[in-house]
Design an enzyme around this catalytic site. Sequence first.
Site, PDB file in Angstrom:
ATOM      1  NE  ARG A   1       0.236  10.494   9.999  1.00 50.56           N
ATOM      2  CZ  ARG A   1      -0.216   9.434   9.306  1.00 50.56           C
ATOM      3  NH1 ARG A   1      -1.438   9.017   9.513  1.00 50.56           N
ATOM      4  NH2 ARG A   1       0.539   8.872   8.406  1.00 50.56           N
TER       5      ARG A   1
ATOM      6  NE  ARG B   1      -7.281   4.624   5.572  1.00 49.25           N
ATOM      7  CZ  ARG B   1      -6.835   5.782   6.073  1.00 49.25           C
ATOM      8  NH1 ARG B   1      -7.291   6.207   7.243  1.00 49.25           N
ATOM      9  NH2 ARG B   1      -5.947   6.494   5.433  1.00 49.25           N
TER      10      ARG B   1
ATOM     11  CE  LYS C   1      -1.773   1.510   4.030  1.00 44.03           C
ATOM     12  NZ  LYS C   1      -1.467   2.895   4.376  1.00 44.03           N
ATOM     13  CG  ASN C   2       2.271   2.657   3.500  1.00 47.87           C
ATOM     14  OD1 ASN C   2       1.104   2.934   3.189  1.00 47.87           O
ATOM     15  ND2 ASN C   2       2.651   2.429   4.731  1.00 47.87           N
TER      16      ASN C   2
ATOM     17  CG  ASP D   1       3.304   1.609   9.440  1.00 48.24           C
ATOM     18  OD1 ASP D   1       3.541   1.809   8.231  1.00 48.24           O
ATOM     19  OD2 ASP D   1       2.993   2.519  10.228  1.00 48.24           O
TER      20      ASP D   1
ATOM     21  CB  CYS E   1      -5.842   6.822  10.623  1.00 52.47           C
ATOM     22  SG  CYS E   1      -4.241   6.457  10.013  1.00 52.47           S
TER      23      CYS E   1
HETATM   24  C1  EPZ Z   1       3.997   7.046   6.027  1.00 54.07           C
HETATM   25  O1  EPZ Z   1       3.183   8.067   6.581  1.00 54.07           O
HETATM   26  C2  EPZ Z   1       3.118   5.809   5.963  1.00 54.07           C
HETATM   27  N1  EPZ Z   1       1.969   6.073   5.094  1.00 54.07           N
HETATM   28  C3  EPZ Z   1       2.642   5.447   7.367  1.00 54.07           C
HETATM   29  O2  EPZ Z   1       1.912   4.231   7.265  1.00 54.07           O
HETATM   30  C4  EPZ Z   1       3.870   5.193   8.253  1.00 54.07           C
HETATM   31  O3  EPZ Z   1       3.443   4.928   9.574  1.00 54.07           O
HETATM   32  C5  EPZ Z   1       4.777   6.419   8.228  1.00 54.07           C
HETATM   33  O4  EPZ Z   1       5.131   6.747   6.868  1.00 54.07           O
HETATM   34  C6  EPZ Z   1       6.069   6.188   9.000  1.00 54.07           C
HETATM   35  O5  EPZ Z   1       6.741   5.079   8.486  1.00 54.07           O
HETATM   36  C7  EPZ Z   1       2.154   6.036   3.743  1.00 54.07           C
HETATM   37  O6  EPZ Z   1       3.243   5.776   3.256  1.00 54.07           O
HETATM   38  C8  EPZ Z   1       0.944   6.283   2.912  1.00 54.07           C
HETATM   39  P1  EPZ Z   1       5.965  10.526   8.044  1.00 54.07           P
HETATM   40  P2  EPZ Z   1       3.716   9.609   6.576  1.00 54.07           P
HETATM   41  O7  EPZ Z   1       5.831  11.743   7.214  1.00 54.07           O
HETATM   42  O8  EPZ Z   1       4.436   9.883   5.317  1.00 54.07           O
HETATM   43  C9  EPZ Z   1       6.238  13.858  11.345  1.00 54.07           C
HETATM   44  C10 EPZ Z   1       0.192   2.738   7.719  1.00 54.07           C
HETATM   45  O9  EPZ Z   1      -0.078   2.182   8.783  1.00 54.07           O
HETATM   46  N2  EPZ Z   1       6.179  14.807  10.220  1.00 54.07           N
HETATM   47  O10 EPZ Z   1       7.217   9.703   7.972  1.00 54.07           O
HETATM   48  O11 EPZ Z   1       2.570  10.469   6.948  1.00 54.07           O
HETATM   49  C11 EPZ Z   1       4.860  13.216  11.575  1.00 54.07           C
HETATM   50  O12 EPZ Z   1       4.098  14.046  12.425  1.00 54.07           O
HETATM   51  C12 EPZ Z   1       0.535   4.208   7.678  1.00 54.07           C
HETATM   52  O13 EPZ Z   1       0.271   2.152   6.593  1.00 54.07           O
HETATM   53  C13 EPZ Z   1       6.404  16.161  10.462  1.00 54.07           C
HETATM   54  O14 EPZ Z   1       6.659  16.564  11.594  1.00 54.07           O
HETATM   55  O15 EPZ Z   1       4.743   9.540   7.788  1.00 54.07           O
HETATM   56  C14 EPZ Z   1       5.159  11.911  12.229  1.00 54.07           C
HETATM   57  O16 EPZ Z   1       5.292  12.109  13.632  1.00 54.07           O
HETATM   58  C15 EPZ Z   1       0.272   4.872   9.017  1.00 54.07           C
HETATM   59  N3  EPZ Z   1       6.319  17.035   9.435  1.00 54.07           N
HETATM   60  C16 EPZ Z   1       6.531  11.540  11.646  1.00 54.07           C
HETATM   61  O17 EPZ Z   1       7.060  12.724  11.018  1.00 54.07           O
HETATM   62  C17 EPZ Z   1       6.044  16.651   8.146  1.00 54.07           C
HETATM   63  O18 EPZ Z   1       6.018  17.506   7.236  1.00 54.07           O
HETATM   64  C18 EPZ Z   1       6.435  10.453  10.597  1.00 54.07           C
HETATM   65  O19 EPZ Z   1       5.663  10.954   9.563  1.00 54.07           O
HETATM   66  C19 EPZ Z   1       5.819  15.271   7.919  1.00 54.07           C
HETATM   67  C20 EPZ Z   1       5.887  14.372   8.961  1.00 54.07           C
END
Ligand code: EPZ
Length: 416
Positions: A122, A397, A22-23, A305, A117
């Site tokens: 985020r 999802r 998915k990701n 995850d 979610c």
């Molecule tokens: C991706 O989400 C995945 N989703 C998530 O999977 C996964 O948990 C996450 O990466 C971490 O591995 C998809 O790929 C569609 P991040 P993403 O940006 O990109 C902070 C699942 O279960 N952050 O790495 O949203 C944020 O708040 C889902 O399949 C900022 O501060 O994750 C978080 O605490 C859930 N500023 C941390 O980084 C930003 O501009 C990780 O977020 C962006 C993020």
Amino acid sequence: MPRIIVENSSPLRGTVRISGAKNAVLPIIAASLLSNDKCILDDVPMLDDVEVMCEVLVSLGADIKRISSGRIEVNSRDIDNYEAPYELVRRMRASFLVIGPMLARMGEARISLPGGCAIGTRPIDLHLKGFSAMGAEINFGHGYIEARADRLRGERIYLDFPSVGATENIMMAAALADGRTVIENAAEEPEIVDLANFINKMGGNVKGAGTDTIKIEGVDELTGANHTVIPDRIEAGTYMVAGAITNGDIIVENIVTNHLMPVIAKLREAGVFVEEVPSGLRVYAPERVNSIDIKTLPYPGFPTDMQAQMMALTSVAQGTSVFIETVFDNRFMHVNELRRMGANIKIDGRSAVIQGVPKLTGARVKATDLRAGAALILAGLVADGITEINETHHIDRGYIDIEKKFQNLGAKVYRI
Ligand code: EPZ
């Protein structure tokens, strides 16, 4: 409301085939906007989130056909709309991944602030920091973000946190920018590598994906490409835990072992046997597993995850486990639901202390996010009696054909 019923099903035996990630497929579908030609994607899991991403692209003017189960054809030649609609973006945070390719291809994008979610706030500040650095003008208003740039220019961008989404969005924007972009402290997840491989197949020039420094030489245009999405390491890990928690003996097929190293290491530490076999991995756990400590980290650390699923496992382990969730600030929503099943878990901020109990009991519970929902199914497999899981849309999802895949392993998992 649909519910998933889980009955005590130990031990699981049999084989499960893992679907496309998915990701990986979500950013890759978004990246199809970069090309003015047809892209053919294979091993696409037709999950709810994938349907939403396809609807977003269609709303922008792309043409998407589902050729057969697992194959879709995306053609973004005629995209003519800059705005991704609120009612789609609020359903899935990953819709925000269209802003980078839209900026690069059309010079303009208007998208509502993302939803997604409930696992913590985020933000998207790192995404926007990258676009601004590349010369985009960003405005906010009425719950929307507007971004505009005649032509993005390559820049050196440091990410305060190795955000997966920000790395992907900036990489896609940089693919058509003028000059070289260097992303420092980039995310290293396998899904980033899969996206880079897809962009390079389109004629892009991305180097270093999978390391913390990614270099992208902008090109003038990108063609279509054919790509098979990598297998879903989190779906694989979820079924591996199912084999472990039920003291079963299962085979997980169609996986990339290297993407699962952190999960394999922790399962082995818990006393689970994980062996490479020709078609994938054999997972078996004759005895009750023992407690382990987990700290979630960006890849190649232990994946956030998989945290909820491992908490279900350690809820019935021998001994006390300590989990620290460093990636998200509110990813313990499954704890209350596991407690309803008799788990003994204490939370202190981003730490959780799990005291293993000999038995869980079935209960009515609810999925609070997709991985929490999966964790409740895992707990239900070993609980005494029947577990009824509500809010199953969260599970759909991220998990394709979940009850069928579990039934093939001998699990009593039904949807009503
Ligand atoms: C991706 O989400 C995945 N989703 C998530 O999977 C996964 O948990 C996450 O990466 C971490 O591995 C998809 O790929 C569609 P991040 P993403 O940006 O990109 C902070 C699942 O279960 N952050 O790495 O949203 C944020 O708040 C889902 O399949 C900022 O501060 O994750 C978080 O605490 C859930 N500023 C941390 O980084 C930003 O501009 C990780 O977020 C962006 C993020």
